[in-house]
Design a protein around this motif. Structure first.
Motif, short mmCIF file in Angstrom:
data_model
loop_
_atom_site.label_atom_id
_atom_site.label_comp_id
_atom_site.label_asym_id
_atom_site.label_seq_id
_atom_site.Cartn_x
_atom_site.Cartn_y
_atom_site.Cartn_z
N HIS A 8 0.80 -1.23 0.00
CA HIS A 8 0.00 0.00 0.00
C HIS A 8 0.84 1.28 0.00
N TYR A 9 2.15 1.14 0.08
CA TYR A 9 2.99 2.34 0.12
C TYR A 9 3.12 2.95 -1.28
N PRO A 10 2.97 4.28 -1.42
CA PRO A 10 3.03 4.93 -2.74
C PRO A 10 4.47 5.20 -3.19
N PHE A 11 5.16 4.17 -3.64
CA PHE A 11 6.55 4.33 -4.08
C PHE A 11 6.61 5.24 -5.32
N ASP A 12 7.59 6.11 -5.34
CA ASP A 12 7.81 7.02 -6.46
C ASP A 12 9.29 6.90 -6.87
N THR A 13 9.60 5.86 -7.58
CA THR A 13 11.00 5.55 -7.88
C THR A 13 11.65 6.53 -8.84
N GLU A 14 10.83 7.31 -9.56
CA GLU A 14 11.42 8.29 -10.48
C GLU A 14 12.02 9.46 -9.72
N ASN A 15 11.45 9.78 -8.56
CA ASN A 15 11.90 10.95 -7.81
C ASN A 15 12.53 10.61 -6.47
N GLU A 16 12.40 9.34 -6.04
CA GLU A 16 12.92 8.98 -4.73
C GLU A 16 13.70 7.68 -4.78
N GLU A 17 14.75 7.57 -3.96
CA GLU A 17 15.46 6.32 -3.78
C GLU A 17 15.15 5.80 -2.38
N TYR A 18 15.00 4.50 -2.26
CA TYR A 18 14.53 3.91 -1.00
C TYR A 18 15.57 2.98 -0.41
N LEU A 19 15.65 3.02 0.92
CA LEU A 19 16.52 2.12 1.66
C LEU A 19 15.74 1.54 2.83
N VAL A 20 16.00 0.28 3.14
CA VAL A 20 15.33 -0.39 4.26
C VAL A 20 16.35 -0.58 5.38
N HIS A 21 16.08 0.01 6.53
CA HIS A 21 16.98 -0.05 7.69
C HIS A 21 16.77 -1.39 8.41
N ILE A 22 17.79 -2.23 8.44
CA ILE A 22 17.63 -3.58 8.98
C ILE A 22 18.32 -3.77 10.33
N THR A 23 18.78 -2.70 10.94
CA THR A 23 19.52 -2.84 12.21
C THR A 23 18.57 -3.03 13.39
N THR A 24 17.41 -2.38 13.34
CA THR A 24 16.48 -2.44 14.47
C THR A 24 15.42 -3.50 14.25
N GLY A 25 14.71 -3.83 15.34
CA GLY A 25 13.68 -4.87 15.26
C GLY A 25 14.25 -6.23 15.62
N THR A 26 13.37 -7.20 15.75
CA THR A 26 13.80 -8.56 16.06
C THR A 26 14.52 -9.17 14.86
N HIS A 27 15.18 -10.31 15.11
CA HIS A 27 15.82 -11.02 13.99
C HIS A 27 14.78 -11.41 12.94
N VAL A 28 13.58 -11.73 13.39
CA VAL A 28 12.51 -12.09 12.46
C VAL A 28 12.19 -10.90 11.57
N ALA A 29 12.11 -9.71 12.15
CA ALA A 29 11.83 -8.50 11.37
C ALA A 29 12.92 -8.26 10.33
N GLN A 30 14.18 -8.44 10.74
CA GLN A 30 15.29 -8.22 9.82
C GLN A 30 15.26 -9.21 8.65
N ILE A 31 14.94 -10.46 8.96
CA ILE A 31 14.84 -11.47 7.89
C ILE A 31 13.70 -11.12 6.93
N CYS A 32 12.57 -10.68 7.47
CA CYS A 32 11.42 -10.33 6.63
C CYS A 32 11.74 -9.14 5.73
N TRP A 33 12.42 -8.14 6.28
CA TRP A 33 12.84 -7.00 5.45
C TRP A 33 13.72 -7.48 4.30
N PHE A 34 14.65 -8.37 4.61
CA PHE A 34 15.55 -8.87 3.58
C PHE A 34 14.78 -9.60 2.48
N LEU A 35 13.88 -10.51 2.88
CA LEU A 35 13.14 -11.30 1.90
C LEU A 35 12.27 -10.42 1.01
N LEU A 36 11.61 -9.44 1.60
CA LEU A 36 10.73 -8.56 0.83
C LEU A 36 11.54 -7.68 -0.12
N THR A 37 12.71 -7.25 0.33
CA THR A 37 13.55 -6.42 -0.53
C THR A 37 14.16 -7.24 -1.65
#
Length: 526
Positions: free
Chosen positions: A99-128
């Motif tokens: 549901h997030y309105p990504f605008d790749t033409e005008n914005e570059e995105y990064l996912v911060h994986i340092t915080t959250g549980t190990h499960v959260a970090q793994i999920c961020w990695f898989l989705l990315t």
């Protein structure tokens, strides 16, 4: 125009916790420190947090506003009842990304994986990695303890691009591992045949990516059994199977014994069945079942095998209770399967099921450039098994290879016959030396063996030289072809175009019959 830099991450309820004192700005807090990087300005921070942590998220946003006024912090409330539940965390993050309105033409995105549980970090990695998030991964870490207060508070950061081709060391390592896998399938033999090497490269990829049946075709002695075992060992080394390798030559199975051997039986299923038997299919559960010469199976066994492959269940002989077995099937045959189906000897539905990955292994005389490395391999194997050093004299080796690679060498038994030949020469070597005399004796033995009553008698008959040379050509093509149909297509490539309904196999069969020969007799060497 420079793109805006946007970071997506979760609130770190432990590391991001600030306290109330002014010295909180001297501590490393991952999310805050990320916004303090002078050479890496953040335009917007999308901060996910639990409903219960709303106040903490608000205080963190206030601190970021003090240290990095240009950064727009946007909190997002995400409800996760159990942050250690993989399915729940992944679903929540996926819902956010969808549901997030990504605008790749005008914005570059990064996912911060340092915080959250190990499960959260793994999920961020898989989705990315799956590109649900059009982003790179961003990792932060503390600065060295002897750094200034400002540097300690900011910490360090690194961007991880999941395009591994940009990482030369990793790419080199991957290529090396892939080459090792291919080399493993070839048992370390430095084969030179381009077609065969491409074939093995493809088999390696399939072996590691698919659990579907594999069909290995080719003449007897081409290495089907050996390759099947290596495929299993490769899959085992990558933890793709946890069962064992079970092999059987179907040509040895007949009648009740075929059913019992493959599918097992219950006590009293037939005369002599005094105790129950599990059968090879159940023995291969979790592993690999290799059915060599699968074309020799009876039609009843073929029907049961099809059910076992598709449904992973079957009935043991004499039982009305189904059993389960999940195995990968590797099948081997030297038969022309299309011909076998046309003659009603093999079920077309079973062939369709086992033919998803089909690889035709060439015979030895189609790979003459690979004879030399295989000679070295066989000699090394003999040395290891007998624990004694054996080597060729220089001239003896040259004599043997010259003959083995020549058109005189028929090699009907392919690599199996080559192995037997090297074993004989090594056994007869005196003091570990294979001499010219030993080689000449072996060459004479091979020539005599190949002068079979079938071909030799026909060729030596009183027939015209024209017919003799024509027959020799036909025999040579038959020896180097994997099937009767393939030989026919090669021999009649031009004239077949003029026929409305060409049947190359039948045409070749009739030609051979004129001389009392058959496809089977040529390949049996009789």
């Amino acid at each position: 125009m420079k793109k805006r830099r946007v970071v997506i991450g979760v609130l770190g309820t432990v590391l991001d916790k600030r306290g109330k004192r002014a010295n909180r700005f001297k501590k490393w807090r991952p999310t805050v420190g990320l916004c303090q990087q002078a050479d890496f300005p953040i335009d917007r921070l999308e901060l996910l947090h639990q409903p219960r942590d709303e106040n903490m998220a608000q205080r963190l946003a206030e601190d970021v506003a003090l240290l990095s006024p240009r950064t727009d912090v946007r909190p997002h409330t995400v409800t996760i009842n159990d942050p250690w539940d993989f399915e729940e965390v992944y679903a929540a993050f996926l819902d956010f990304a969808t549901h997030y309105p990504f605008d790749t033409e005008n914005e570059e995105y990064l996912v911060h994986i340092t915080t959250g549980t190990h499960v959260a970090q793994i999920c961020w990695f898989l989705l990315t990695e799956a590109r649900y998030l059009p982003a790179s991964l961003l990792q932060t870490s503390p600065a060295p303890k002897d750094s200034s207060d400002e540097a300690i508070a900011a910490g360090k950061y690194s961007v991880i691009d999941l395009d591994l081709s940009r990482y030369s060391t990793l790419t080199s390592r991957f290529q090396h591992e892939q080459q090792q896998s291919v080399s493993f399938l070839k048992a370390g033999i430095e084969t030179r045949n381009v077609t065969f090497n491409k074939l093995i490269d493809q088999i390696e990829r399939v072996a590691l990516r698919s659990c579907a049946p594999i069909l290995l075709t080719g003449p007897t002695g081409a290495g089907k059994s050996f390759l099947a075992k290596r495929i299993f060992q490769l899959r085992q080394s990558r933890h793709r199977v946890d069962g064992k390798f079970v092999a059987i030559n179907c040509a040895t199975l007949r009648g009740d014994n075929a059913m019992s051997t493959l599918f097992g039986h219950v006590k009293g299923a037939f005369t002599g069945a005094l105790t129950p038997r599990a059968g090879l299919l159940r023995e291969a559960n979790g592993g690999v079942l290799f059915l060599d010469e699968i074309a020799e199976l009876g039609l009843d066994e073929q029907a049961m095998l099809l059910k076992a492959i598709e449904e992973k269940t079957f009935f043991p002989f004499g039982s009305d209770k189904e059993v389960h077995s999940d195995f990968q099937l590797i099948a081997g045959t030297h038969r022309d399967m299309r011909q076998w189906i046309a003659e009603g000897r093999f079920r077309e539905d079973l062939y369709a099921r086992i033919n998803m990955w089909s690889f035709a292994l060439p015979g030895l005389i189609q790979r003459r450039e690979d004879i030399a490395p295989n000679v070295e391999y066989e000699l090394g194997r003999f040395t290891r098994e007998q624990q004694s050093q054996v080597r060729f004299d220089k001239e003896a080796r040259e004599r043997y290879l010259s003959f083995a690679c020549s058109q005189q060498a028929v090699w009907r038994g392919n690599f199996r016959e080559l192995s037997a030949s090297i074993t004989r020469t090594a056994t007869l070597a005196e003091k570990g030396r294979i001499t010219l005399a030993v080689v000449d004796e072996e060459i004479a033995r091979l020539k005599a063996e190949w002068q079979t009553t079938g071909e030799a008698t026909i060729i030596n008959q009183e027939i015209d030289l024209f017919d003799q040379r024509q027959l020799e050509t036909v025999l040579d093509v038959c020896r180097t072809s994997a099937s009767l149909s393939e030989a026919g297509r090669m021999l009649f490539a031009v004239s077949r175009q003029k026929k409305a309904n060409p049947n190359d196999a039948d045409r070749l069969r009739k030609y051979l019959a004129r001389f009392g020969l058959s496809w089977e007799s040529i390949h049996r060497g009789t």
